[in-house]
Design an enzyme around this catalytic site. Structure first.
Site, PDB file in Angstrom:
ATOM      1  N   HIS A  27       0.876  -1.270   0.010  1.00 10.68           N
ATOM      2  CA  HIS A  27       0.090   0.009  -0.043  1.00 10.68           C
ATOM      3  C   HIS A  27       0.977   1.186  -0.017  1.00 10.68           C
ATOM      4  O   HIS A  27       2.033   1.260   0.509  1.00 10.68           O
ATOM      5  CB  HIS A  27      -0.853  -0.039   1.424  1.00 10.68           C
ATOM      6  CG  HIS A  27      -1.389  -1.245   1.446  1.00 10.68           C
ATOM      7  ND1 HIS A  27      -2.702  -1.484   0.881  1.00 10.68           N
ATOM      8  CD2 HIS A  27      -1.587  -2.099   2.569  1.00 10.68           C
ATOM      9  CE1 HIS A  27      -3.253  -2.674   1.631  1.00 10.68           C
ATOM     10  NE2 HIS A  27      -2.485  -3.305   2.574  1.00 10.68           N
ATOM     11  N   HIS A 175      -4.755 -12.281   1.868  1.00  8.44           N
ATOM     12  CA  HIS A 175      -4.300 -13.266   3.211  1.00  8.44           C
ATOM     13  C   HIS A 175      -4.925 -14.616   3.546  1.00  8.44           C
ATOM     14  O   HIS A 175      -5.371 -14.802   4.682  1.00  8.44           O
ATOM     15  CB  HIS A 175      -4.197 -12.243   4.418  1.00  8.44           C
ATOM     16  CG  HIS A 175      -3.599 -10.907   4.135  1.00  8.44           C
ATOM     17  ND1 HIS A 175      -2.582 -10.505   3.329  1.00  8.44           N
ATOM     18  CD2 HIS A 175      -3.929  -9.628   4.724  1.00  8.44           C
ATOM     19  CE1 HIS A 175      -2.213  -9.415   3.417  1.00  8.44           C
ATOM     20  NE2 HIS A 175      -3.127  -8.597   4.209  1.00  8.44           N
ATOM     21  N   ASP A 243       2.778  -7.053   2.110  1.00  6.75           N
ATOM     22  CA  ASP A 243       1.799  -6.040   2.829  1.00  6.75           C
ATOM     23  C   ASP A 243       2.351  -4.747   3.348  1.00  6.75           C
ATOM     24  O   ASP A 243       1.922  -3.968   4.421  1.00  6.75           O
ATOM     25  CB  ASP A 243       1.129  -6.909   4.031  1.00  6.75           C
ATOM     26  CG  ASP A 243      -0.212  -6.338   4.226  1.00  6.75           C
ATOM     27  OD1 ASP A 243      -0.637  -5.444   3.706  1.00  6.75           O
ATOM     28  OD2 ASP A 243      -0.710  -6.747   5.368  1.00  6.75           O
TER      29      ASP A 243
HETATM   30  O1  LIG Z   1      -2.924  -4.321   4.708  1.00  9.10           O
HETATM   31  C1  LIG Z   1      -3.759  -5.219   4.609  1.00  9.10           C
HETATM   32  O2  LIG Z   1      -3.674  -6.175   3.862  1.00  9.10           O
HETATM   33  C2  LIG Z   1      -4.617  -5.506   5.612  1.00  9.10           C
HETATM   34  C3  LIG Z   1      -5.284  -4.592   6.422  1.00  9.10           C
HETATM   35  C4  LIG Z   1      -5.439  -3.312   5.945  1.00  9.10           C
HETATM   36  C5  LIG Z   1      -6.325  -3.300   5.022  1.00  9.10           C
HETATM   37  O3  LIG Z   1      -6.721  -4.093   4.195  1.00  9.10           O
HETATM   38  C6  LIG Z   1      -6.936  -1.826   4.603  1.00  9.10           C
HETATM   39  O4  LIG Z   1      -7.004  -0.929   5.208  1.00  9.10           O
HETATM   40  O5  LIG Z   1      -7.813  -1.736   3.648  1.00  9.10           O
HETATM   41  C7  LIG Z   1      -5.392  -5.045   7.742  1.00  9.10           C
HETATM   42  O6  LIG Z   1      -5.852  -6.106   8.247  1.00  9.10           O
HETATM   43  O7  LIG Z   1      -5.652  -4.145   8.842  1.00  9.10           O
END
Ligand SMILES: O=C(O)/C=C(\CC(=O)C(=O)O)C(=O)O
Length: 288
Positions: A27, A175, A243
């Site tokens: 991200h 995941h 991740d």
């Molecule tokens: O980074 C990831 O994959 C998982 C996240 C965050 C997420 O998915 C999001 O904010 O959209 C989590 O489990 O907090």
């Protein structure tokens, strides 16, 4: 307070990824001054910029990234698109879109390097997840050659199954659908996931999230025991990613170098490694 969830200088991995390797789940956050977080965001991270992501990519020995729109940016994909634009063709993206998005805006996302939409079912991350509207979106993005990425926890799988089966595109489960790894390789959660994958060749899985799912922690032996059989069983339907920057992991911040060293334990042959890191993500994200 803004959360910081990553190690600035991870340990250099001892294992070298194959040429063309893709980190298929990461991200960017902000920079907030340019791309503010959504009012409904459930966490407020420090800036994790494209420059930081690309420096990490190089340090870890990867070639490309798939940048997944995180919930803190809501349905405004501008930060993700800016990162893709800055990558010189070395990043593609997964968007989160409003169900009312029009076709012109979808085409603009495609032109900006988006190749999938993400449907997030985690209650701690999003306020609502309307399956009927998600299905409408999926029908509209299918002609673009995109796929759907879904994020849910294992206790939701049975309820979600009819929805997953109705999606008209390839479906990638983030995941592993968050199974209880403590149940071991023959546990109920992994059994349900395998049954789904066996029945539906269009469903893929990201074998990522060791740092979230492992009960025993680094070097994640419990995760390897459960996940390696899946990589061997579905070699052409698996993806992997760091991740980074690991949202919501402030109490267990992982070392990305150690995560990369997990890959040859999950995919023990060069052919499996190439499928996982190069061929599979290339097919989904650089095929069109
Ligand atoms: O980074 C990831 O994959 C998982 C996240 C965050 C997420 O998915 C999001 O904010 O959209 C989590 O489990 O907090």
């Amino acid at each position: 307070m803004k959360s910081k969830t990553w190690v600035d200088v991870p340990t250099p991995p001892s294992w070298v990824p194959p040429p063309g390797a893709v980190d298929a789940h990461c991200h960017v956050f902000g920079p907030e001054a340019q791309f503010p977080f959504a009012p409904q965001a459930k966490y407020h991270p420090q800036d994790a910029t494209p420059e930081m992501l690309f420096a990490l990519r190089d340090r870890l020995g990867f070639d490309r990234n798939v940048i997944v729109q995180a919930s803190c940016h809501g349905t405004d994909n501008a930060a993700t698109l800016a990162a893709i634009a800055a990558s010189g063709g070395r990043a593609r993206g997964v968007a989160v879109v409003d169900p009312d998005i029009d076709d012109t805006a979808l085409q603009a996302l495609h032109d900006g390097g988006i190749r999938a939409v993400r449907f997030n079912f985690l209650k701690r991350l999003v306020d609502n997840a309307p399956k009927d509207r998600f299905l409408d979106i999926a029908r509209r993005i299918a002609p673009l050659g995109w796929h759907v990425v879904v994020y849910f926890e294992a206790d939701l799988l049975a309820e979600l199954q009819p929805f997953l089966e109705a999606l008209p595109t390839i479906v990638v489960i983030d995941h592993l659908g968050r199974p209880d790894i403590g149940q071991g390789p023959d546990g109920a959660d992994i059994g349900a996931l395998k049954a789904l994958l066996d029945a539906h060749p269009s469903i893929w899985v990201k074998v990522s999230g060791a740092e979230r799912l492992s009960v025993t922690g680094p070097p994640y032996d419990d995760f390897v025991e459960v996940v390696r059989p899946l990589v061997e069983r579905y070699p052409d339907r698996v993806l992997w990613g760091t991740d980074w920057p690991h949202p919501n992991m402030e109490h267990r911040i992982p070392d990305d170098g150690l995560l990369v060293d997990l890959v040859p334990r999950l995919a023990p042959t060069p052919a499996l490694q190439r499928a996982l890191l190069v061929d599979n993500p290339e097919r989904l994200y650089w095929g069109s």
